[in-house]
Design a protein around this motif. Structure first.
Motif, PDB file in Angstrom:
ATOM      1  N   PRO A   1     -27.565 -13.921  -6.150  1.00 21.27           N
ATOM      2  CA  PRO A   1     -27.920 -13.740  -4.718  1.00 21.27           C
ATOM      3  C   PRO A   1     -26.870 -13.170  -4.016  1.00 21.27           C
ATOM      4  N   ASP A   2     -25.561 -13.466  -4.653  1.00 18.71           N
ATOM      5  CA  ASP A   2     -24.535 -13.212  -3.564  1.00 18.71           C
ATOM      6  C   ASP A   2     -23.192 -12.941  -4.401  1.00 18.71           C
ATOM      7  N   THR A   3     -23.211 -12.452  -5.578  1.00 17.17           N
ATOM      8  CA  THR A   3     -21.926 -12.288  -6.510  1.00 17.17           C
ATOM      9  C   THR A   3     -21.595 -10.799  -6.182  1.00 17.17           C
ATOM     10  N   GLN A   4     -20.258 -10.655  -5.436  1.00 17.00           N
ATOM     11  CA  GLN A   4     -19.971  -9.341  -5.444  1.00 17.00           C
ATOM     12  C   GLN A   4     -18.986  -8.802  -6.360  1.00 17.00           C
ATOM     13  N   ALA A   5     -19.665  -8.262  -7.469  1.00 15.99           N
ATOM     14  CA  ALA A   5     -19.049  -7.769  -8.586  1.00 15.99           C
ATOM     15  C   ALA A   5     -18.184  -6.401  -8.155  1.00 15.99           C
ATOM     16  N   LEU A   6     -18.287  -5.370  -7.250  1.00 15.83           N
ATOM     17  CA  LEU A   6     -17.762  -4.548  -6.950  1.00 15.83           C
ATOM     18  C   LEU A   6     -17.835  -4.289  -5.353  1.00 15.83           C
ATOM     19  N   VAL A   7     -16.703  -4.082  -4.578  1.00 11.73           N
ATOM     20  CA  VAL A   7     -16.575  -4.036  -3.189  1.00 11.73           C
ATOM     21  C   VAL A   7     -15.940  -2.629  -2.625  1.00 11.73           C
ATOM     22  N   ASP A   8     -16.824  -1.660  -2.380  1.00  9.07           N
ATOM     23  CA  ASP A   8     -16.201  -0.576  -1.555  1.00  9.07           C
ATOM     24  C   ASP A   8     -15.204   0.336  -2.377  1.00  9.07           C
ATOM     25  N   ILE A   9     -15.692   0.616  -3.632  1.00 12.96           N
ATOM     26  CA  ILE A   9     -15.060   1.410  -4.534  1.00 12.96           C
ATOM     27  C   ILE A   9     -14.922   2.967  -4.366  1.00 12.96           C
TER      28      ILE A   9
ATOM     29  N   ILE B   1      -6.316   1.896 -13.802  1.00 11.57           N
ATOM     30  CA  ILE B   1      -6.876   1.360 -12.440  1.00 11.57           C
ATOM     31  C   ILE B   1      -7.235  -0.091 -12.840  1.00 11.57           C
ATOM     32  N   GLU B   2      -6.395  -0.987 -12.076  1.00  5.08           N
ATOM     33  CA  GLU B   2      -6.609  -2.404 -12.274  1.00  5.08           C
ATOM     34  C   GLU B   2      -7.509  -2.788 -11.489  1.00  5.08           C
ATOM     35  N   LEU B   3      -8.861  -3.404 -11.714  1.00  4.88           N
ATOM     36  CA  LEU B   3      -9.600  -4.118 -10.578  1.00  4.88           C
ATOM     37  C   LEU B   3      -9.286  -5.769 -10.676  1.00  4.88           C
ATOM     38  N   ARG B   4      -9.599  -5.997  -9.553  1.00  6.16           N
ATOM     39  CA  ARG B   4      -9.509  -7.406  -9.189  1.00  6.16           C
ATOM     40  C   ARG B   4     -10.628  -8.073  -8.279  1.00  6.16           C
ATOM     41  N   SER B   5     -11.387  -8.966  -8.651  1.00  3.77           N
ATOM     42  CA  SER B   5     -12.530  -9.329  -7.632  1.00  3.77           C
ATOM     43  C   SER B   5     -13.283  -8.126  -7.104  1.00  3.77           C
ATOM     44  N   GLY B   6     -13.616  -7.334  -8.095  1.00  3.26           N
ATOM     45  CA  GLY B   6     -14.234  -6.083  -7.516  1.00  3.26           C
ATOM     46  C   GLY B   6     -13.744  -5.199  -6.695  1.00  3.26           C
ATOM     47  N   LYS B   7     -12.419  -5.026  -6.643  1.00  7.32           N
ATOM     48  CA  LYS B   7     -11.572  -4.025  -5.723  1.00  7.32           C
ATOM     49  C   LYS B   7     -10.574  -3.463  -6.649  1.00  7.32           C
ATOM     50  N   ILE B   8      -9.829  -2.143  -6.263  1.00  2.00           N
ATOM     51  CA  ILE B   8      -8.919  -1.700  -6.837  1.00  2.00           C
ATOM     52  C   ILE B   8      -7.710  -2.432  -6.622  1.00  2.00           C
ATOM     53  N   LYS B   9      -7.110  -3.006  -7.422  1.00  4.27           N
ATOM     54  CA  LYS B   9      -5.813  -3.579  -6.816  1.00  4.27           C
ATOM     55  C   LYS B   9      -4.719  -2.929  -7.004  1.00  4.27           C
ATOM     56  N   SER B  10      -4.552  -2.115  -8.160  1.00  5.23           N
ATOM     57  CA  SER B  10      -3.574  -1.051  -8.255  1.00  5.23           C
ATOM     58  C   SER B  10      -3.895   0.062  -9.134  1.00  5.23           C
ATOM     59  N   THR B  11      -3.042   1.211  -8.978  1.00  5.34           N
ATOM     60  CA  THR B  11      -3.327   2.362  -9.933  1.00  5.34           C
ATOM     61  C   THR B  11      -1.828   2.811 -10.276  1.00  5.34           C
ATOM     62  N   VAL B  12      -1.773   2.832 -11.549  1.00  7.44           N
ATOM     63  CA  VAL B  12      -0.682   3.354 -12.366  1.00  7.44           C
ATOM     64  C   VAL B  12      -0.833   4.908 -12.852  1.00  7.44           C
ATOM     65  N   ASN B  13       0.304   5.338 -12.623  1.00  8.95           N
ATOM     66  CA  ASN B  13       0.077   7.091 -13.061  1.00  8.95           C
ATOM     67  C   ASN B  13      -1.096   7.820 -12.385  1.00  8.95           C
ATOM     68  N   ARG B  14      -1.010   7.545 -11.050  1.00  5.02           N
ATOM     69  CA  ARG B  14      -2.018   8.351 -10.285  1.00  5.02           C
ATOM     70  C   ARG B  14      -1.319   9.923 -10.474  1.00  5.02           C
ATOM     71  N   SER B  15      -2.267  10.669 -10.797  1.00  3.81           N
ATOM     72  CA  SER B  15      -1.841  12.081 -11.268  1.00  3.81           C
ATOM     73  C   SER B  15      -1.804  12.836  -9.741  1.00  3.81           C
ATOM     74  N   LEU B  16      -1.125  13.879  -9.519  1.00  8.12           N
ATOM     75  CA  LEU B  16      -1.077  14.891  -8.369  1.00  8.12           C
ATOM     76  C   LEU B  16      -2.520  15.094  -8.181  1.00  8.12           C
ATOM     77  N   LYS B  17      -3.440  15.351  -8.977  1.00 10.31           N
ATOM     78  CA  LYS B  17      -4.751  15.768  -8.799  1.00 10.31           C
ATOM     79  C   LYS B  17      -5.492  14.759  -7.909  1.00 10.31           C
ATOM     80  N   ASN B  18      -4.996  13.348  -8.203  1.00 13.62           N
ATOM     81  CA  ASN B  18      -5.958  12.349  -7.488  1.00 13.62           C
ATOM     82  C   ASN B  18      -5.207  11.768  -6.117  1.00 13.62           C
ATOM     83  N   ILE B  19      -3.937  12.410  -5.923  1.00 10.01           N
ATOM     84  CA  ILE B  19      -3.142  12.065  -4.872  1.00 10.01           C
ATOM     85  C   ILE B  19      -3.980  11.671  -3.506  1.00 10.01           C
ATOM     86  N   SER B  20      -5.071  12.336  -3.348  1.00 11.98           N
ATOM     87  CA  SER B  20      -5.811  12.360  -2.006  1.00 11.98           C
ATOM     88  C   SER B  20      -6.732  11.125  -1.988  1.00 11.98           C
ATOM     89  N   GLU B  21      -6.722  10.450  -3.214  1.00 11.04           N
ATOM     90  CA  GLU B  21      -7.782   9.324  -3.486  1.00 11.04           C
ATOM     91  C   GLU B  21      -7.274   8.018  -2.406  1.00 11.04           C
TER      92      GLU B  21
END
Ligand code: ADP
Ligand code: ADP
Length: 230
Positions: free
Chosen positions: A15-23, A210-230
């Motif tokens: 009924p209310d498990t938020q597996a992913l939030v606004d990813i 990409i490290e997820l924590r409680s359904g959110k992106i907690k951190s990103t390591v080695n974000r490439s230039l291609k993804n800098i706008s993320e």
């Protein structure tokens, strides 16, 4: 270019498990992206949304140019051909042989039997399963079943491979074989998303993690230039 695009995706299980939030996340064609995070963080859910096994509660998902929210049921096979999945519920046909389990993936796209046999033998060799060609899948150990599931996922050279804890039941040597297969596919252009809690798979590789924590992106390591706008 972007091959997987998620915009503000949420998934709530009844009924209310938020597996992913606004990813929001985009994966570039040819990238190897690792998803990590503790058990329950949402890794499996994210892969299952991308492969259209689960539907998001909110948000937009596009995979290989296909908007999953607008994909009619009778077109799902088009997605299945582009995306290979190796998940933890291996879904092997336990009464069929290892070779049959891998061949089925190729038979549905009408590959000739000579090709199917050669491809199956090559994959089994690479995954150290050559002696199991005619073994019933149900008689294999979990680690062996896991590798058969991986062979089946990659047999058709899909554009994208989604792997959920692909080395979870494997020893170090077999893990290295699986990763070598993945890197070989990637050199041929395959995009890989690998969910794992095993840091040794991605430490010092330079690939994005990409490290997820409680359904959110907690951190990103080695974000490439291609993804800098993320
Ligand atoms: P991970 O793969 O990182 O371990 P999951 O995506 O499996 O995380 O789980 C995320 C959250 O969603 C957890 O709280 C889990 O219990 C819950 N969950 C996963 N699948 C279901 C489901 N089918 N029904 C209800 N809750 C689920
Ligand atoms: P692991 O050491 O990976 O846990 P097992 O001890 O389950 O593996 O199995 C060892 C070997 O015996 C494996 O190669 C497996 O395929 C084979 N095996 C296990 N159970 C059976 C069975 N019922 N029939 C035939 N072969 C089996």
């Amino acid at each position: 270019s972007t091959i997987v695009d998620l915009v503000k995706v949420s998934k709530t299980y009844h009924p209310d498990t938020q597996a992913l939030v606004d990813i929001s996340l985009n994966v570039c064609q040819g990238e190897i992206l690792f998803l990590t995070g503790v058990s329950g963080a949402g890794k499996t859910t994210l892969l299952r949304l991308i492969s259209h096994i689960e539907r998001p509660t909110k948000g937009m998902i596009e995979v290989a140019g296909i908007d999953l929210g607008k994909l009619p049921r009778n077109k799902i096979h088009l997605l299945r051909r582009k995306v290979g999945t190796a998940y933890q519920d291996f879904k092997l046909l336990s009464d069929r042989t290892v070779a049959d389990n891998i061949a089925i993936a190729m038979e549905v796209i009408y590959r000739p039997s000579s090709h199917i046999e050669q491809r199956t033998r090559t994959l089994l060799d690479q995954l150290d399963l050559a002696t199991k060609y005619n073994t019933r899948a149900g008689d294999l150990s979990r680690g062996e079943q896991q590798r058969v599931a991986i062979a089946r996922a990659v047999a058709n050279n899909p554009e994208i491979v989604l792997a959920d804890e692909p080395t979870g039941n494997l020893d170090a040597e077999t893990t290295a074989r699986v990763m070598e297969l993945f890197y070989q596919l990637n050199r041929q252009g395959t995009t890989l998303l690998i969910a794992t809690h095993d840091r040794s798979l991605f430490a010092d590789t330079g690939h994005r993690v990409i490290e997820l924590r409680s359904g959110k992106i907690k951190s990103t390591v080695n974000r490439s230039l291609k993804n800098i706008s993320e």
